[in-house]
Design an enzyme around this catalytic site. Structure first.
Site, PDB file in Angstrom:
ATOM      1  CG  HIS A  53      35.891  30.149  38.178  1.00 10.29           C
ATOM      2  ND1 HIS A  53      36.316  30.913  37.119  1.00 10.29           N
ATOM      3  CD2 HIS A  53      36.582  30.603  39.263  1.00 10.29           C
ATOM      4  CE1 HIS A  53      37.192  31.825  37.547  1.00 10.29           C
ATOM      5  NE2 HIS A  53      37.382  31.632  38.835  1.00 10.29           N
ATOM      6  CG  HIS A  55      41.995  30.039  38.796  1.00  7.95           C
ATOM      7  ND1 HIS A  55      41.825  30.710  37.607  1.00  7.95           N
ATOM      8  CD2 HIS A  55      41.244  30.697  39.710  1.00  7.95           C
ATOM      9  CE1 HIS A  55      41.018  31.751  37.805  1.00  7.95           C
ATOM     10  NE2 HIS A  55      40.648  31.752  39.070  1.00  7.95           N
ATOM     11  CG  HIS A 232      37.836  36.436  38.489  1.00  8.46           C
ATOM     12  ND1 HIS A 232      39.147  36.385  38.088  1.00  8.46           N
ATOM     13  CD2 HIS A 232      37.516  35.160  38.821  1.00  8.46           C
ATOM     14  CE1 HIS A 232      39.611  35.152  38.181  1.00  8.46           C
ATOM     15  NE2 HIS A 232      38.632  34.385  38.604  1.00  8.46           N
ATOM     16  CG  HIS A 269      34.074  34.834  42.652  1.00 11.53           C
ATOM     17  ND1 HIS A 269      34.083  33.585  43.234  1.00 11.53           N
ATOM     18  CD2 HIS A 269      35.286  34.979  42.050  1.00 11.53           C
ATOM     19  CE1 HIS A 269      35.244  33.004  43.003  1.00 11.53           C
ATOM     20  NE2 HIS A 269      35.994  33.819  42.275  1.00 11.53           N
ATOM     21  CG  ASP A 320      38.038  30.052  42.369  1.00 14.87           C
ATOM     22  OD1 ASP A 320      39.029  30.190  41.653  1.00 14.87           O
ATOM     23  OD2 ASP A 320      37.565  30.985  43.031  1.00 14.87           O
TER      24      ASP A 320
END
Length: 456
Positions: A53, A55, A232, A269, A320
């Site tokens: 995961h 970004h 998510h 998550h 993340d």
């Protein structure tokens, strides 16, 4: 044909001695043979970890959001206030800057032991909410950054249509993220020529807040079979409360009651679960995508790991928002958070695998590979040639038994013990230095300078 001879290598069944590892020109493992004859080239070899995961653009925000709000007790500071800061940062960033930041991130991930990464890609449009020439333009920047670094990539274009439960209209600061189901299908199709042994393309409904279950069904129905799907879910208690107000169910219960969630899915998550939700998630075959350093940084909470493990649930790790780039730190704090919450030691273990470090590394490899939708996560014939050579000259690894290597690696000190990294059959890190480290860092520094100028 290329090869490496390891004195000790971590195979799916555990540590093995005198392991000959060979791969072909396409970067696929063709031989993994234990108890081979000959003189070893290196000491300890591990399969490279999957970062499930990411970004990528948020790498440039690291350390810049750690100022308390207006209340002395910081009660106003939360994921939601951090999100507003992130939106302001994302408002002006350009495609060139996104590529430079992503490449820097990927170099750092490789140097610390990730050899594959799943990019949850939602920064799609320009600051006015228009497309950059064609829909896949920003996604192609991420792919170019991955190619420059050598990391394996799973690109996940994001479905992002709403600002909250009940199809609330997007806020102006979210216009760069907006996509419809048709948009995502078109981006996936446009990325098809990029698919290779080093790059897969799936899709990601952003969340139950940003995409309805009806949209998710349409999205899944229009994707090629077998593509990975990420989402998510239940990251903050406020999201749970909003979902209860919307439909009378908790997020994971609602999702599982509405969609056929299976092994293609990674639920990122899933922090706030009831006992029943934890058991249902484990039984679904989906992967729980855990990001302990980001979840701690944002004050999200702790995933209920012990009951999930007891139910046989699959898990993996991701960085993340990239306050850390190290799988060691993610796994260490996955375990340490559980110890603090439960006031006991050695939580992440089973009767079959009582060694915590081995359970964590092997479990995260399996879950990460499943979430990536690529043949990675193990030193086995037919998998990608992704591996780490540890620095056996470091004092933490000097003269120890192979059975103790992972324990030292994960739970002893903060030095980076990854010496060399092979990704897709190419040596991308040697003696701790990435082959393109300086040129990529130069472009990253330029991007940060430009962003600082805009923000003044």
């Amino acid at each position: 044909m290329k090869q490496l001879f390891a004195r000790h290598a971590l195979l799916p069944q555990g540590w093995a001695r005198n392991v000959l590892i060979a791969w072909d020109g396409a970067g696929t493992l063709t031989e993994v043979h234990a108890n081979a004859d000959g003189a070893p080239d290196v000491g300890y070899v591990l399969p490279g970890m999957v970062n499930l995961h990411s970004h990528a653009f948020q790498r440039a925000l690291g350390g810049l959001t750690e100022r308390a709000g207006s209340t002395l007790d910081n009660s106003a500071d939360s994921f939601w206030t951090w999100r507003d800061l992130m939106y302001r940062f994302a408002a002006t960033i350009t495609p060139e800057q996104v590529e430079a930041i992503a490449a820097q991130l990927f170099v750092e991930c490789l140097r610390y032991g990730y050899t594959a990464l799943c990019e949850f890609h939602y920064l799609q449009r320009d600051p006015q909410g228009e497309w950059y020439g064609h829909l896949a333009g920003m996604a192609e920047r991420i792919a170019a950054a991955a190619a420059a670094s050598g990391i394996g990539l799973t690109l996940l274009p994001v479905l992002y249509s709403h600002a909250g439960f009940g199809a609330q209209a997007l806020r102006p600061e979210q216009r760069r993220f907006h996509t419809s189901v048709r948009d995502v299908h078109d981006i996936v199709a446009a990325l098809e020529p990029l698919r290779s042994s080093q790059l897969e393309v799936g899709a990601a409904p952003h969340s139950l807040r940003a995409a309805s279950v009806e949209q998710m069904r349409e999205l899944v129905d229009g994707l090629p079979a077998g593509r990975p799907l990420h989402l998510h879910i239940a990251e903050q208690q406020a999201e749970v409360d909003q979902c209860l107000a919307f439909c009378g169910q908790r997020p994971v219960d609602y999702l599982l009651s509405q969609l056929a969630i299976d092994a293609r899915w990674c639920l990122v998550h899933a922090t706030h679960l009831s006992g029943a939700e934890s058991a249902r998630l484990a039984a679904s075959g989906a992967v729980a995508g855990l990001c302990p350093t980001t979840e701690a940084n944002l004050g999200d909470g702790l995933f209920p790991l012990a009951p999930y493990i007891a139910a046989g649930g699959a898990f993996g790790i991701g960085s993340d928002s990239h306050v850390s780039h190290s799988p060691v730190e993610e796994l260490r704090w996955l375990e340490y958070g559980q110890r603090l919450a439960r006031q006991r030691r050695n939580v992440a273990a089973t009767a079959a695998t009582p060694d915590v470090a081995e359970f964590l590394w092997q479990g995260a490899l399996r879950g990460g590979a499943q979430a990536a939708g690529r043949p990675v996560g193990a030193l086995a014939v037919g998998k990608r040639a992704d591996l780490l050579v540890l620095d056996d000259a470091h004092v933490n690894l000097d003269g120890i038994d192979a059975a103790d290597v992972l324990g030292r690696f994960l739970f002893s000190g903060n030095d980076n013990l990854v010496r060399d990294v092979l990704a897709g059959g190419q040596w991308v890190v040697r003696n701790g230095v990435h082959i393109n480290q300086d040129s990529i860092a130069h472009r990253y520094k330029l991007a940060l300078h430009q962003l600082r100028e805009v923000s003044r």
